[in-house]
Design a protein around this motif. Structure first.
Motif, mmCIF file in Angstrom:
data_model
loop_
_atom_site.group_PDB
_atom_site.id
_atom_site.type_symbol
_atom_site.label_atom_id
_atom_site.label_comp_id
_atom_site.label_asym_id
_atom_site.label_seq_id
_atom_site.Cartn_x
_atom_site.Cartn_y
_atom_site.Cartn_z
ATOM 1 N N ASP A 157 42.643 46.285 51.619
ATOM 2 C CA ASP A 157 43.170 45.534 50.446
ATOM 3 C C ASP A 157 42.713 44.506 49.837
ATOM 4 N N HIS A 158 42.534 44.384 48.600
ATOM 5 C CA HIS A 158 41.922 43.364 47.537
ATOM 6 C C HIS A 158 42.300 43.583 46.203
ATOM 7 N N PRO A 159 43.608 43.218 46.007
ATOM 8 C CA PRO A 159 44.150 43.230 44.799
ATOM 9 C C PRO A 159 43.396 42.861 43.585
ATOM 10 N N PRO A 160 43.316 43.716 42.536
ATOM 11 C CA PRO A 160 43.957 44.868 42.092
ATOM 12 C C PRO A 160 43.722 46.013 42.537
ATOM 13 N N VAL A 161 42.825 46.287 43.603
ATOM 14 C CA VAL A 161 42.467 47.280 44.091
ATOM 15 C C VAL A 161 42.570 47.415 45.638
ATOM 16 N N VAL A 162 42.377 48.670 46.207
ATOM 17 C CA VAL A 162 42.735 49.036 47.781
ATOM 18 C C VAL A 162 41.415 49.893 47.608
ATOM 19 N N LEU A 163 40.479 49.869 48.937
ATOM 20 C CA LEU A 163 39.639 50.744 49.093
ATOM 21 C C LEU A 163 40.005 51.523 50.334
ATOM 22 N N TYR A 193 38.553 46.257 38.115
ATOM 23 C CA TYR A 193 38.573 47.127 39.280
ATOM 24 C C TYR A 193 37.220 46.827 40.224
ATOM 25 N N ALA A 194 35.907 46.865 39.181
ATOM 26 C CA ALA A 194 34.602 46.940 39.911
ATOM 27 C C ALA A 194 34.452 45.541 40.613
#
Length: 184
Positions: free
Chosen positions: A10-16, A111-112
């Motif tokens: 988890d690393h907002p704004p994304v989740v891997l 996101y990237a």
């Protein structure tokens, strides 16, 4: 020790996270991209069998000793927006390589950058990883700016480094290293 399964990061704004069947729509959305299918194993057709094969390959990467393939998903909606990998062929030497793509309809939203920061922080937290490197075409300014924003340093230009479609292309090489692992 690196895990034996693809974790959720988890690393907002994304989740891997590992790819899921519902990510087929994401993959189908990039089959016509002018670059993504040339430099990845994304199929060039939206054929459901080809897309299912791509999703299976992503799950098989770790078992085959290639590395970790993560779906990049929006942290709020869970919708897949891209892919990032941590490739471990050179892990015995303390080196890994990363690469990523974001579907065109999801670009320019951070996101990237978030995905690269997440995978880099995660990788360098493991004792066996001293270096994460990344290869970027010189013309891909958005990607090399993303790398620099995540603490990667450009180390040089690798001439005729990689085949992209029918052409050999130059690549910048970037790297992020653990400060305690850097030579002084």
């Amino acid at each position: 020790m690196l895990p034996t399964s693809v974790p959720r990061i988890d690393h907002p704004p994304v989740v891997l996270r590992p790819f899921a069947e519902h990510d087929a729509a994401l993959v189908a959305s990039v089959v016509d991209d002018p670059v993504i299918p040339l430099i990845t194993t994304v199929p060039t057709t939206a054929d459901p069998a080809a897309i299912a094969a791509y999703l299976r390959r992503q799950h098989d990467r770790l078992a085959q000793g290639v590395g970790y393939s993560f779906a990049v998903a929006d942290a709020v909606t869970g919708e897949g927006v891209g892919q990032i990998g941590l490739w471990t062929a050179d892990l015995p030497a303390g080196r890994t390589t990363t690469g990523y793509w974001i579907a065109p309809q999801h670009r320019r939203r951070g996101y990237a950058r978030a995905a690269l920061a997440a995978v880099t922080t995660w990788a360098l937290a493991h004792d066996e990883v001293a270096r994460v490197q990344l290869h970027v075409e010189p013309a891909n300014e958005a990607s090399w700016r993303t790398a620099e924003a995540c603490g990667y340093e450009r180390e040089g230009l690798l001439r005729s480094w990689e085949r992209v479609g029918a052409e050999r292309r130059d690549m910048y090489v970037y790297a992020a290293v653990r400060p305690d692992r850097a030579l002084r």
